[in-house]
Design a protein around this motif. Structure first.
Motif, mmCIF file in Angstrom:
data_model
loop_
_atom_site.group_PDB
_atom_site.id
_atom_site.type_symbol
_atom_site.label_atom_id
_atom_site.label_comp_id
_atom_site.label_asym_id
_atom_site.label_seq_id
_atom_site.Cartn_x
_atom_site.Cartn_y
_atom_site.Cartn_z
ATOM 1 N N ASN A 34 9.027 -1.340 -13.575
ATOM 2 C CA ASN A 34 7.593 -0.928 -13.290
ATOM 3 C C ASN A 34 6.498 -2.124 -13.465
ATOM 4 O OD1 ASN A 34 8.403 -1.084 -16.015
ATOM 5 N ND2 ASN A 34 6.505 -0.073 -16.188
ATOM 6 N N ALA A 78 3.086 -0.092 -13.639
ATOM 7 C CA ALA A 78 3.106 1.232 -13.559
ATOM 8 C C ALA A 78 3.558 1.706 -14.694
ATOM 9 C CB ALA A 78 3.965 1.472 -12.286
ATOM 10 N N VAL A 134 8.655 4.512 -13.424
ATOM 11 C CA VAL A 134 8.242 4.043 -12.052
ATOM 12 C C VAL A 134 8.783 2.843 -11.381
ATOM 13 C CG1 VAL A 134 6.388 3.741 -10.452
ATOM 14 C CG2 VAL A 134 5.939 5.210 -12.477
ATOM 15 N N ALA A 176 6.203 2.668 -4.630
ATOM 16 C CA ALA A 176 6.467 3.019 -6.055
ATOM 17 C C ALA A 176 7.175 4.421 -6.145
ATOM 18 C CB ALA A 176 5.245 2.890 -6.939
#
Length: 818
Positions: free
Chosen positions: A669, A685, A689, A718
């Motif tokens: 992420n 993120a 994710v 994503a």
């Protein structure tokens, strides 16, 4: 690293160059003057509220004076979850019982909301009065979680029915609100604990439209903690200041005192928690007496303080695990304690909870790995390994509020501590034991600052709200030496000329003063300063003592003639309140300034120009600064939550762009673009994710002229949400850059043709960009603005443009794909 494109995707283009305004466009200089910071602890600090996740009890949230901390392992470890909070004193926290990714916190600056488990926060204060709104009580309607109630220390009660987008006042008095309870079976019935004349317990039966006192049987109207029996909702318990606990079984119509077994201090309870599986079991916490427990609905209480022994056992909050009620958590002034045997034994669990307010820091003059810190609520800590580990050294201290420390430069085992309310303490054994050394000081004085004569260290000076006091015998006796100072000046800072130690400078609440006769007389030295300036930072050049810097509410002033005249030394920076200053003894043209809310600034030209140097500095309120005596490229900053160690000329590790201590290539992420000169842009993120196809690219369609020159785009995909779900992505800009706006290219509801538009945050749809300095948080909701296909189909998409390379003055984005 190549990754498979997920089924649920988010592709967005992040326009970088339209955003930036930098403090210094000479990037080679900015990089050389950069500072990379890492948090060293110590761990612990005041915990004001604890909440266990309603469906995942291994997840906990702690509200502290340094923001929100989150644990996903039942409190074993903690991590900061405060991104977006501009007010970090957290007084209450509630979780939406239906959409449990939504949280609200009440802070000293109003209400903030998170829609992603605390990863990001947004202020939700529309409808509150202009100015500071200290919200210290929140309650959520469990049947309609968009309805919440908020109480302030000014006696106001507010209500929202749209998840915080708009608040309206439903009650106002001259009291303080300390607790709100909503009846889960009749949510139109609400109770509020009010403190002060006309307070006590208030009740509303019409959703807050009208309120009436229900105080029959209560001995006073200073109500603090308030809880409701979840199974018998007409049964409530309330604590009254000094009068103990009262119980009602008829919805507040009548109250009965239930204090059997409570000690005198226990009757000042500030925390109550009911076992959700057995409502006859209740826990009580008192600020100076610890934890009590009843197993018979309050008829009898017994103390449970085994392993709780910290400065009077100050309990701020109690929480019972709803899934395993033998597990109880206590929020104390030194962190979180956990019991797994219904409160009989307690274990401290504070790993990662960097929440101790550092007020002062002193490095041993000959053993530079030894560091002492004075804290705002936890006494004195000591490290003998350069800050890698800490131990509290508080034996003999009776006050945990330490404003300042001083080390005898000759007999280095002697230390002095200035406290908030008990004067001065002295240690002769490197802090292992302390004794009161306040003879001659006013009764229970607040001592803001200590200064020790470097040539004759038995001579000391302290600054108090009454002026300056002096000791000539190592603190055994003190005498006021304030002739020439105004009446009752608050003396915040004292520095001694290292070459002529009878010359002393005092920074006060009304300006600068100087003594040239060891404090016997003082003269004002305010030529060039704003009138009645309160001085909170003061430093003297150790190589040229006629040069001084002071910090005040709007920046820095400098004197080159021993304080005779002053001139502003911050023309090129937009400072807020400066709390601390430090001068590099090896290169005195290098000066550091610690601010209130803007982190650390650095000047390498004697204050002519400044750069923000905050890489990795997660706390922006800097109370104290210290420079390593043998390694001046090492700087320490004491903040509201931790000691940070800074390396001058350093940068964040190439693989750790968000400074979380975990290499980016080990996290799905996080991704960082870094240039050869050390500048970087990082995408981060939330956990869970997956970022993929991250690449730099130029825009194919030029933005409007008013947007400015584009510096490039970042495309990424994503995964990690369901259809109709929400997601946030954080963009961390390079050091020295700040964003002024955020733009995107794609479709919107009112324009189905791809076009440029400013991605302003919209509170209704909960989409858009929130800009906080160099951190930009992007909020997406599937099917809403920001989603190019505008369809809640589990796919959030936005065109990123062709791959390529962008080269600009600010950051170089290499051609790559991950």
């Amino acid at each position: 690293m190549n990754r498979t494109i997920p089924i649920v995707t988010l592709t967005t283009a992040l326009l970088l160059g339209l955003l930036f305004s930098v403090l210094n466009t000479d990037q080679s200089q900015a990089t050389a003057n950069d500072v990379s910071w890492e948090s060293l602890g110590p761990e612990g600090g005041p915990v004001n509220v604890l909440v266990v996740h309603p469906t995942t009890p291994t997840t906990l949230y702690a509200g502290t004076n340094a923001g929100v901390f989150k644990s996903t392992d039942s409190g074993a470890t903690w991590a900061s979850a405060s991104n977006g909070l501009t007010s970090t004193q957290i007084d209450d926290l509630v979780i939406d019982p239906i959409t449990t990714t939504t949280l609200y916190v009440g802070t000293s600056g109003g209400v903030f909301k998170s829609i992603n488990d605390g990863a990001n926060w947004l202020a939700m204060n529309t409808g509150f009065p202009t100015g500071t709104n200290p919200v210290n009580a929140l309650a959520i309607d469990p049947t309609a979680p968009a309805t919440l109630y908020a109480g302030t220390t000014r006696g106001e009660l507010f209500k929202t029915t749209d998840g915080g987008a708009m608040w309206s006042e439903v009650f106002n008095s001259n009291t303080q609100n300390w607790g709100i309870v909503v009846n889960p079976t009749a949510p139109g019935t609400i109770y509020a604990a009010m403190w002060g004349t006309g307070g006590g317990v208030l009740k509303s039966t019409d959703g807050g439209a009208t309120w009436n006192p229900v105080n029959s049987g209560l001995s006073n109207t200073s109500a603090k903690a308030l809880v409701m029996d979840p199974s018998q909702t007409n049964t409530l318990y309330v604590s009254l200041n000094g009068a103990g606990i009262y119980k009602t079984t008829d919805g507040g119509s009548n109250w009965t005192q239930i204090n059997s077994g409570l000690g005198t201090l226990g009757r000042y309870a500030t925390a109550l928690a009911i076992d959700p599986q057995n409502a006859s079991t209740i826990y009580l916490g008192a600020p100076d007496d610890g934890v009590y427990k009843t197993m018979d609905g309050g008829a009898n209480w017994s103390k449970l303080n085994n392993s709780l022994s910290y400065f009077g056992v100050k309990i701020n909050h109690l929480m019972v695990d709803p899934a395993a009620s033998t597990t109880v958590y206590a929020g104390m002034n030194d962190g979180v304690y956990k019991s797994t045997d219904s409160g009989n034994g307690w274990v401290q669990t504070t790993k990662g909870l960097n929440n101790i307010s550092i007020q002062d820091m002193e490095i041993h003059p000959t053993i530079s790995t030894t560091i002492y810190v004075g804290t705002g609520s936890n006494g004195v800590y000591k490290s003998v390994d350069g800050g890698m580990s800490w131990s509290d050294i508080n034996s003999g201290l009776t006050n945990p509020v330490i404003y300042d420390l001083a080390i005898d430069p000759i007999t280095t085992t002697i230390l002095y501590a200035a406290t908030g309310g008990n004067g001065v303490f002295k240690s002769s054994d490197s802090g292992e034991n302390w004794n009161l050394a306040s003879q001659g000081l006013p009764f229970n004085p607040f001592v803001h600052v200590l200064a020790i004569d470097p040539k004759t260290p038995t001579t000391l000076y302290v600054g108090t709200p009454d002026g300056v006091y002096k000791s000539s015998n190592g603190g055994a006796n003190w005498a006021m030496t304030s002739n020439g100072l105004p009446s009752n000046p608050w003396v915040y800072k004292l520095v001694i000329d290292p070459s002529t130690t009878t010359t002393i400078y005092a920074g006060t609440s009304v300006g600068m003063y100087k003594s040239t006769d060891g404090g016997s007389s003082w003269n004002a030295i305010n030529n060039g300063l704003p009138p009645s300036t309160a001085i909170n930072g003061l430093a003297i050049d150790p190589t040229n003592p006629s040069t001084l810097y002071l910090g005040y509410y709007a920046g820095v002033y400098k004197s080159s003639d021993g304080g005779a005249t002053w001139s502003a030394a911050n023309q090129t920076s937009n400072f807020v309140y400066i709390y601390s200053l430090a001068i590099d003894p090896s290169t005195p043209s290098t000066v550091y300034a610690g601010s209130s809310g803007k982190g650390v600034f650095m000047s390498t030209d004697g204050g002519i120009s400044w750069n923000a140097v905050n890489g990795g500095l997660k706390d922006s309120y800097v109370n104290t600064l210290a420079i390593h005596p043998a390694q001046p490229d090492t700087v320490y900053a004491g903040t509201l939550g931790s000691v940070f160690k800074g390396t001058v000329g350093g940068t964040l590790a190439i693989t750790d762009g968000n400074g979380d201590g975990i290499p980016d290539d080990q996290q799905a992420n996080v991704e960082t673009f870094r240039s050869e000169t050390g500048n970087a842009v990082t995408l981060a993120a939330p956990a869970g994710v997956i970022l993929s196809n991250v690449q730099a690219m130029p825009p194919t369609v030029a933005p409007p002229a008013n947007v400015g020159l584009p510096q490039g785009l970042i495309g990424f995909e994503a995964a990690g949400i369901s259809a109709g779900g929400s997601m946030s992505i954080t963009l961390i800009l390079q050091q020295g850059a700040t964003a002024t706006s955020y733009w995107k290219y794609g479709k919107t509801v009112d324009n189905q043709t791809d076009h440029w538009y400013e991605f302003l945050f919209d509170a209704v749809s909960q989409t858009g960009a929130i800009i906080n300095g160099r951190t930009i948080t992007l909020y997406f909701v599937d099917g809403q603005r920001g989603d190019s296909d505008l369809t809640a189909n589990g796919v959030i998409t936005d065109p990123g443009g062709p791959g390529g390379v962008t080269l600009d003055n600010f950051v170089w984005l290499p051609m790559m794909q991950r």
